[in-house]
Design an enzyme around this catalytic site. Structure first.
Site, short mmCIF file in Angstrom:
data_model
loop_
_atom_site.label_atom_id
_atom_site.label_comp_id
_atom_site.label_asym_id
_atom_site.label_seq_id
_atom_site.Cartn_x
_atom_site.Cartn_y
_atom_site.Cartn_z
N SER A 35 0.79 -1.23 0.00
CA SER A 35 0.00 0.00 0.00
C SER A 35 0.82 1.28 0.00
O SER A 35 0.30 2.35 -0.32
CB SER A 35 -0.95 0.02 1.21
OG SER A 35 -0.23 0.15 2.42
N LYS A 104 0.52 4.70 6.76
CA LYS A 104 -0.12 5.53 5.74
C LYS A 104 0.44 6.95 5.80
O LYS A 104 1.14 7.32 6.73
CB LYS A 104 -1.64 5.59 5.94
CG LYS A 104 -2.34 4.24 6.07
CD LYS A 104 -2.31 3.44 4.79
CE LYS A 104 -3.00 2.10 4.97
NZ LYS A 104 -2.79 1.19 3.81
#
Length: 233
Positions: A35, A104
């Site tokens: 990701s 993230k």
């Protein structure tokens, strides 16, 4: 002092130092998925520093952060830790990279409104477009390419971000179960508003170095992409 006694003392000191470092200053983690590509690759080892958010400090736009699962964000494969008793013990004291967390990039902070996307596929924060070509990979929604496609389209708005929370996105926009996945979009009936925001209290710290493999060794950039974004009014 016999060598065996000296060795035991040194090991105890090393473990105590590792525990203190992990608790207050620096902790090692590994990247559990793709990701955050291209900058952070699956199974990369990273160091997270906690000092930046001491004394009421909070994440800034562009920071790459590690945070605890807000609830239902992690899949079964993401929470698997070390297999052997030795590595499990080393993880507990901070001598082995931890898992079971998310990594993230902070895109919005308290008060911010994030919108996807303009004609060039760029997101905007508080009305200012952000050029993320230097660190992010766009995804495609049909024939449209943009930097925020995980909702199934390139036309959405998030925010204002509540106080004490952040809105986060993975750099690999086509393969990141981030805030965009947990937003309520048109047509959804089983969605809980607000689940897309991550509490500052869940943030462990800020990623400051990629340390393994050595071929990837270095810092984590991209924060300057948000330099022109104004604070929310």
């Amino acid at each position: 002092m016999p060598i065996w006694q000296e060795t035991i003392i040194l090991l105890v000191i090393a473990v105590l130092l590792a525990v203190v470092l992990k608790a207050f200053f620096v902790q090692a983690f590994y990247i559990p998925s793709e990701s955050m590509e291209p900058g952070l690759v699956k199974n990369d080892r990273i160091l997270v520093q906690k000092v930046s958010y001491w004394g009421g400090g909070s994440p800034s736009r562009g920071d790459v952060v590690v945070f605890k699962d807000p609830g239902g964000w992690l899949g079964a494969e993401d929470v698997q830790g070390p297999d052997s008793p030795v590595t499990k013990a080393l993880e507990k004291v901070g001598l082995y990279p931890s898992g079971g967390h998310l990594v993230k990039r902070v895109v919005g902070v308290a008060g911010d409104t994030i919108k996807c996307c303009d004609e060039q596929g760029r997101i905007s924060v508080n009305g200012v477009t952000v050029d993320e070509q230097g660190y992010a990979l766009p995804g495609k929604n049909g024939q449209t390419e943009c930097y925020g496609p995980m909702t199934g389209n390139c036309n959405w708005t998030a925010g204002p971000v509540p106080a004490g929370h952040v809105f986060v996105m993975g750099d690999n926009r086509a393969h990141s179960a981030d805030s965009t996945v947990h937003m309520c979009v048109d047509g959804q009936t089983d969605c809980v508003p607000g689940r897309e925001f991550v509490s500052d209290d869940l943030v462990v710290g800020k990623v400051f170095a990629l340390v393994w493999p050595l071929s990837h060794f270095g810092g984590v950039g991209g924060a300057d992409a948000f330099d022109k974004v104004p604070d929310a009014k």
